[in-house]
Scaffold this motif. Structure first.
Motif, PDB file in Angstrom:
ATOM      1  N   GLU A 177       5.474   4.749   7.653  1.00  7.83           N
ATOM      2  CA  GLU A 177       6.615   5.257   7.677  1.00  7.83           C
ATOM      3  C   GLU A 177       6.769   5.407   8.671  1.00  7.83           C
ATOM      4  O   GLU A 177       8.148   5.599   9.235  1.00  7.83           O
ATOM      5  CB  GLU A 177       5.873   6.972   7.715  1.00  7.83           C
ATOM      6  N   GLU A 229       9.238   4.725  -0.725  1.00  7.18           N
ATOM      7  CA  GLU A 229       8.724   5.564  -0.860  1.00  7.18           C
ATOM      8  C   GLU A 229       8.259   6.302  -2.300  1.00  7.18           C
ATOM      9  O   GLU A 229       7.638   7.185  -2.479  1.00  7.18           O
ATOM     10  CB  GLU A 229       9.505   7.162  -0.394  1.00  7.18           C
ATOM     11  N   ILE A 277      13.322   0.449   2.084  1.00  9.59           N
ATOM     12  CA  ILE A 277      12.329   2.187   2.236  1.00  9.59           C
ATOM     13  C   ILE A 277      12.037   2.828   1.519  1.00  9.59           C
ATOM     14  O   ILE A 277      11.364   3.452   0.855  1.00  9.59           O
ATOM     15  CB  ILE A 277      13.300   2.903   3.538  1.00  9.59           C
ATOM     16  N   GLU A 299      11.006   9.984  10.497  1.00  4.15           N
ATOM     17  CA  GLU A 299      10.332   8.844  10.270  1.00  4.15           C
ATOM     18  C   GLU A 299       9.522   8.867  11.679  1.00  4.15           C
ATOM     19  O   GLU A 299       8.290   8.447  11.156  1.00  4.15           O
ATOM     20  CB  GLU A 299      10.661   7.797  10.082  1.00  4.15           C
ATOM     21  N   HIS A 355      10.309   2.631   9.051  1.00  3.79           N
ATOM     22  CA  HIS A 355      10.524   3.375   8.493  1.00  3.79           C
ATOM     23  C   HIS A 355      11.475   3.661   9.930  1.00  3.79           C
ATOM     24  O   HIS A 355      13.019   3.488  10.270  1.00  3.79           O
ATOM     25  CB  HIS A 355      10.555   4.818   7.853  1.00  3.79           C
TER      26      HIS A 355
HETATM   27 FE   LIG Z   1      10.055   7.170   5.085  1.00  8.66          FE
END
Ligand SMILES: [Fe+2]
Ligand SMILES: [Fe+2]
Length: 277
Positions: A77, A162, A158, A45, A80
Protein backbone atom coordinates in the motif's frame (compact mmCIF):
# COMPACT_ATOMS: atom_id res chain seq x y z
CA UNK A 1 7.41 -4.30 12.26
CA UNK A 2 9.18 -7.04 10.36
CA UNK A 3 11.38 -9.41 12.23
CA UNK A 4 14.96 -8.86 10.99
CA UNK A 5 15.65 -12.58 10.88
CA UNK A 6 12.84 -13.26 8.43
CA UNK A 7 13.37 -12.97 4.69
CA UNK A 8 11.94 -9.74 3.33
CA UNK A 9 8.81 -9.80 1.23
CA UNK A 10 9.66 -9.62 -2.46
CA UNK A 11 7.51 -6.90 -3.95
CA UNK A 12 5.53 -8.01 -7.02
CA UNK A 13 6.74 -4.86 -8.85
CA UNK A 14 8.80 -1.81 -8.02
CA UNK A 15 8.25 1.78 -9.01
CA UNK A 16 12.05 2.14 -9.30
CA UNK A 17 11.96 -0.32 -12.22
CA UNK A 18 9.54 1.78 -14.26
CA UNK A 19 11.15 4.14 -16.74
CA UNK A 20 9.43 7.50 -16.31
CA UNK A 21 11.35 9.10 -19.16
CA UNK A 22 8.91 7.40 -21.55
CA UNK A 23 6.24 9.87 -20.40
CA UNK A 24 5.26 12.63 -22.80
CA UNK A 25 5.40 15.14 -20.00
CA UNK A 26 3.80 18.11 -21.66
CA UNK A 27 0.86 16.09 -22.87
CA UNK A 28 0.35 14.32 -19.54
CA UNK A 29 0.58 17.56 -17.56
CA UNK A 30 -2.35 19.07 -19.45
CA UNK A 31 -4.82 16.83 -17.62
CA UNK A 32 -5.56 18.78 -14.47
CA UNK A 33 -8.49 16.63 -13.29
CA UNK A 34 -6.30 13.55 -13.42
CA UNK A 35 -3.63 15.35 -11.40
CA UNK A 36 -6.15 16.06 -8.64
CA UNK A 37 -7.36 12.48 -8.57
CA UNK A 38 -3.85 10.99 -8.53
CA UNK A 39 -2.71 13.35 -5.79
CA UNK A 40 -5.71 12.56 -3.57
CA UNK A 41 -5.18 8.82 -4.12
CA UNK A 42 -1.47 9.11 -3.36
CA UNK A 43 -2.27 10.82 -0.05
CA UNK A 44 -4.68 8.12 1.11
CA UNK A 45 -2.31 5.32 0.06
CA UNK A 46 0.59 7.01 1.81
CA UNK A 47 -1.44 7.11 5.01
CA UNK A 48 -1.98 3.32 5.00
CA UNK A 49 0.44 2.76 7.85
CA UNK A 50 -1.98 4.55 10.17
CA UNK A 51 -4.34 1.61 9.69
CA UNK A 52 -1.76 -1.13 10.08
CA UNK A 53 -1.16 -0.48 13.76
CA UNK A 54 -4.91 -0.41 14.48
CA UNK A 55 -5.48 -3.54 12.41
CA UNK A 56 -2.60 -5.20 14.21
CA UNK A 57 -4.22 -4.57 17.57
CA UNK A 58 -7.57 -5.74 16.25
CA UNK A 59 -6.12 -8.99 14.92
CA UNK A 60 -3.68 -9.43 17.76
CA UNK A 61 -3.04 -13.11 18.41
CA UNK A 62 -3.54 -14.17 14.82
CA UNK A 63 -0.01 -14.42 13.41
CA UNK A 64 -1.28 -15.38 9.97
CA UNK A 65 -3.16 -12.10 9.59
CA UNK A 66 -0.66 -9.85 11.40
CA UNK A 67 2.30 -11.20 9.47
CA UNK A 68 0.61 -10.72 6.16
CA UNK A 69 -0.46 -7.18 7.11
CA UNK A 70 3.04 -6.18 8.16
CA UNK A 71 5.12 -7.99 5.59
CA UNK A 72 3.00 -7.63 2.46
CA UNK A 73 -0.06 -5.45 2.76
CA UNK A 74 1.49 -2.37 4.32
CA UNK A 75 4.64 -2.19 2.15
CA UNK A 76 2.52 -2.69 -0.96
CA UNK A 77 0.00 0.00 0.00
CA UNK A 78 2.80 2.42 0.86
CA UNK A 79 4.39 1.71 -2.49
CA UNK A 80 1.10 2.67 -4.17
CA UNK A 81 1.41 6.05 -2.49
CA UNK A 82 5.08 6.34 -3.42
CA UNK A 83 4.49 5.33 -7.03
CA UNK A 84 1.75 7.89 -7.53
CA UNK A 85 3.82 10.54 -5.77
CA UNK A 86 6.78 9.78 -8.05
CA UNK A 87 4.55 10.07 -11.10
CA UNK A 88 3.07 13.37 -9.89
CA UNK A 89 6.46 14.84 -9.11
CA UNK A 90 7.68 13.92 -12.58
CA UNK A 91 4.69 15.29 -14.48
CA UNK A 92 3.67 18.19 -12.21
CA UNK A 93 6.94 19.16 -10.46
CA UNK A 94 5.51 22.53 -9.39
CA UNK A 95 3.08 20.81 -7.00
CA UNK A 96 4.58 20.68 -3.52
CA UNK A 97 3.48 17.14 -2.69
CA UNK A 98 5.27 16.98 0.66
CA UNK A 99 3.76 20.18 2.01
CA UNK A 100 0.21 19.30 1.01
CA UNK A 101 0.64 15.75 2.32
CA UNK A 102 1.78 17.03 5.71
CA UNK A 103 -1.38 19.09 6.21
CA UNK A 104 -3.46 16.17 4.95
CA UNK A 105 -1.92 13.60 7.28
CA UNK A 106 -2.37 15.86 10.26
CA UNK A 107 -6.12 15.87 9.73
CA UNK A 108 -6.44 12.33 8.37
CA UNK A 109 -4.60 10.71 11.28
CA UNK A 110 -7.36 11.89 13.60
CA UNK A 111 -9.99 9.96 11.63
CA UNK A 112 -8.21 6.58 11.82
CA UNK A 113 -9.54 5.31 15.11
CA UNK A 114 -11.04 2.15 16.56
CA UNK A 115 -14.53 3.62 16.27
CA UNK A 116 -14.19 3.00 12.56
CA UNK A 117 -13.85 -0.74 13.06
CA UNK A 118 -16.62 -3.29 12.81
CA UNK A 119 -17.61 -5.08 16.01
CA UNK A 120 -16.14 -8.44 15.09
CA UNK A 121 -13.19 -9.78 13.13
CA UNK A 122 -15.26 -11.44 10.40
CA UNK A 123 -17.25 -8.25 9.79
CA UNK A 124 -14.09 -6.13 9.78
CA UNK A 125 -12.79 -8.45 7.05
CA UNK A 126 -15.95 -7.70 5.04
CA UNK A 127 -15.22 -3.98 5.48
CA UNK A 128 -11.65 -4.50 4.29
CA UNK A 129 -12.97 -6.34 1.21
CA UNK A 130 -15.09 -3.27 0.43
CA UNK A 131 -12.07 -0.97 0.72
CA UNK A 132 -10.02 -3.16 -1.63
CA UNK A 133 -12.97 -3.35 -4.03
CA UNK A 134 -13.10 0.45 -4.05
CA UNK A 135 -9.39 0.84 -4.79
CA UNK A 136 -9.29 -1.96 -7.40
CA UNK A 137 -12.24 -0.30 -9.15
CA UNK A 138 -10.64 3.13 -8.95
CA UNK A 139 -7.30 2.10 -10.46
CA UNK A 140 -9.01 0.13 -13.17
CA UNK A 141 -11.03 3.25 -14.02
CA UNK A 142 -7.88 5.41 -14.15
CA UNK A 143 -6.18 2.83 -16.38
CA UNK A 144 -9.20 2.77 -18.72
CA UNK A 145 -9.31 6.53 -18.86
CA UNK A 146 -5.65 7.33 -19.35
CA UNK A 147 -3.91 6.97 -22.71
CA UNK A 148 -0.51 7.53 -21.12
CA UNK A 149 1.34 4.17 -21.13
CA UNK A 150 3.44 4.70 -18.00
CA UNK A 151 0.43 5.64 -15.90
CA UNK A 152 -1.42 2.66 -17.33
CA UNK A 153 1.44 0.39 -16.29
CA UNK A 154 1.49 1.84 -12.77
CA UNK A 155 -2.27 1.64 -12.27
CA UNK A 156 -2.35 -1.92 -13.70
CA UNK A 157 0.23 -2.94 -11.13
CA UNK A 158 -1.63 -1.25 -8.32
CA UNK A 159 -4.93 -2.78 -9.39
CA UNK A 160 -3.49 -6.30 -9.34
CA UNK A 161 -2.16 -5.66 -5.84
CA UNK A 162 -5.59 -4.47 -4.67
CA UNK A 163 -7.33 -7.52 -6.13
CA UNK A 164 -4.82 -9.78 -4.40
CA UNK A 165 -5.38 -7.91 -1.11
CA UNK A 166 -9.10 -8.43 -1.55
CA UNK A 167 -8.55 -12.17 -1.97
CA UNK A 168 -6.56 -12.32 1.25
CA UNK A 169 -9.17 -10.40 3.23
CA UNK A 170 -11.92 -12.53 1.72
CA UNK A 171 -10.13 -15.71 2.78
CA UNK A 172 -9.73 -14.32 6.31
CA UNK A 173 -13.41 -13.38 6.34
CA UNK A 174 -14.34 -16.99 5.62
CA UNK A 175 -11.94 -18.22 8.27
CA UNK A 176 -13.46 -15.96 10.94
CA UNK A 177 -17.01 -16.42 9.83
CA UNK A 178 -16.71 -20.14 10.42
CA UNK A 179 -16.29 -19.19 14.05
CA UNK A 180 -18.64 -16.20 14.22
CA UNK A 181 -21.33 -17.56 11.90
CA UNK A 182 -22.86 -14.29 10.64
CA UNK A 183 -25.83 -14.55 8.32
CA UNK A 184 -26.26 -12.59 5.09
CA UNK A 185 -28.03 -9.71 6.77
CA UNK A 186 -25.14 -8.99 9.16
CA UNK A 187 -22.66 -9.24 6.29
CA UNK A 188 -24.81 -6.94 4.18
CA UNK A 189 -24.90 -4.45 7.07
CA UNK A 190 -21.08 -4.36 7.28
CA UNK A 191 -20.90 -4.05 3.50
CA UNK A 192 -23.27 -1.12 3.35
CA UNK A 193 -21.72 0.70 6.30
CA UNK A 194 -18.32 0.59 4.66
CA UNK A 195 -19.62 1.56 1.22
CA UNK A 196 -21.19 4.66 2.74
CA UNK A 197 -17.95 5.54 4.52
CA UNK A 198 -15.89 5.26 1.35
CA UNK A 199 -18.14 7.82 -0.20
CA UNK A 200 -17.74 10.22 2.69
CA UNK A 201 -14.57 10.91 4.44
CA UNK A 202 -11.25 9.80 3.00
CA UNK A 203 -11.42 11.21 -0.49
CA UNK A 204 -13.14 14.37 0.71
CA UNK A 205 -10.29 15.16 3.11
CA UNK A 206 -7.61 14.23 0.58
CA UNK A 207 -9.10 16.33 -2.21
CA UNK A 208 -9.48 19.33 0.08
CA UNK A 209 -5.76 19.28 0.89
CA UNK A 210 -4.84 18.77 -2.76
CA UNK A 211 -6.90 21.83 -3.74
CA UNK A 212 -5.32 23.91 -0.97
CA UNK A 213 -1.84 22.98 -2.23
CA UNK A 214 -2.73 23.42 -5.87
CA UNK A 215 -4.87 26.55 -5.74
CA UNK A 216 -3.90 28.40 -2.54
CA UNK A 217 -5.68 31.54 -3.74
CA UNK A 218 -9.03 29.80 -3.84
CA UNK A 219 -8.93 27.97 -0.53
CA UNK A 220 -12.15 29.55 0.67
CA UNK A 221 -13.97 29.25 -2.62
CA UNK A 222 -16.34 26.42 -1.80
CA UNK A 223 -18.22 26.57 -5.06
CA UNK A 224 -14.94 26.05 -6.91
CA UNK A 225 -14.05 23.07 -4.71
CA UNK A 226 -17.45 21.53 -5.38
CA UNK A 227 -16.99 22.01 -9.09
CA UNK A 228 -13.56 20.36 -9.00
CA UNK A 229 -14.86 17.42 -6.97
CA UNK A 230 -17.72 16.95 -9.41
CA UNK A 231 -15.23 16.87 -12.29
CA UNK A 232 -12.97 14.34 -10.55
CA UNK A 233 -15.92 12.10 -9.66
CA UNK A 234 -17.26 12.30 -13.20
CA UNK A 235 -13.90 11.17 -14.55
CA UNK A 236 -14.04 8.07 -12.35
CA UNK A 237 -17.73 7.33 -12.85
CA UNK A 238 -17.49 7.42 -16.63
CA UNK A 239 -14.70 4.87 -16.65
CA UNK A 240 -15.87 2.67 -13.84
CA UNK A 241 -16.38 -1.05 -14.25
CA UNK A 242 -19.50 -1.42 -12.13
CA UNK A 243 -19.59 -5.05 -13.14
CA UNK A 244 -16.28 -5.94 -11.54
CA UNK A 245 -17.09 -3.80 -8.52
CA UNK A 246 -20.45 -5.48 -7.86
CA UNK A 247 -19.05 -8.98 -8.36
CA UNK A 248 -16.44 -8.29 -5.71
CA UNK A 249 -18.91 -6.66 -3.35
CA UNK A 250 -21.42 -9.49 -3.59
CA UNK A 251 -18.96 -12.29 -2.98
CA UNK A 252 -19.03 -12.27 0.84
CA UNK A 253 -22.83 -12.58 0.71
CA UNK A 254 -22.48 -15.95 -0.99
CA UNK A 255 -25.84 -15.55 -2.73
CA UNK A 256 -27.45 -18.56 -4.40
CA UNK A 257 -26.59 -18.59 -8.12
CA UNK A 258 -30.21 -18.23 -9.22
CA UNK A 259 -30.80 -14.88 -7.54
CA UNK A 260 -27.43 -13.35 -8.38
CA UNK A 261 -28.36 -11.96 -11.82
CA UNK A 262 -31.50 -10.39 -10.32
CA UNK A 263 -29.61 -8.26 -7.81
CA UNK A 264 -26.61 -7.59 -10.02
CA UNK A 265 -28.05 -4.86 -12.25
CA UNK A 266 -29.75 -2.73 -9.59
CA UNK A 267 -26.66 -3.04 -7.40
CA UNK A 268 -24.40 -1.98 -10.27
CA UNK A 269 -26.48 1.17 -10.69
CA UNK A 270 -26.52 1.91 -6.99
CA UNK A 271 -22.77 1.32 -6.71
CA UNK A 272 -22.04 3.73 -9.51
CA UNK A 273 -23.91 6.47 -7.70
CA UNK A 274 -22.82 5.69 -4.18
CA UNK A 275 -19.10 5.20 -4.83
CA UNK A 276 -18.51 8.08 -7.21
CA UNK A 277 -21.41 10.48 -7.25
FE1 LIG B 1 -3.53 0.63 -2.44
FE1 LIG C 1 -4.97 -2.76 -1.10
Amino acid sequence: MCNDNEPRHVMPWRIEDIDLSRIDRQRAAANEDLMLLLAASSFIESGSDLYTSNLNVFFNGDPEVSEWLNREWEPEELQHGRALKTYIQYVWPEFDWEAAFQTFIEEYSKTCSFEEFEKTRALEMVARCVVETGTATLYRAIGEYSDEPVLKEITDNIRSDEVRHYKHFFRYFKKYNQIEGHGRLAVLGALMRRVMEIKNEDSEIALRHVYAGRYPDRVRDEAYSRELTARVNRLVRHNLSADMCVKMLLKPLNLPAKIRPGVHYPLAKITQHVFFR
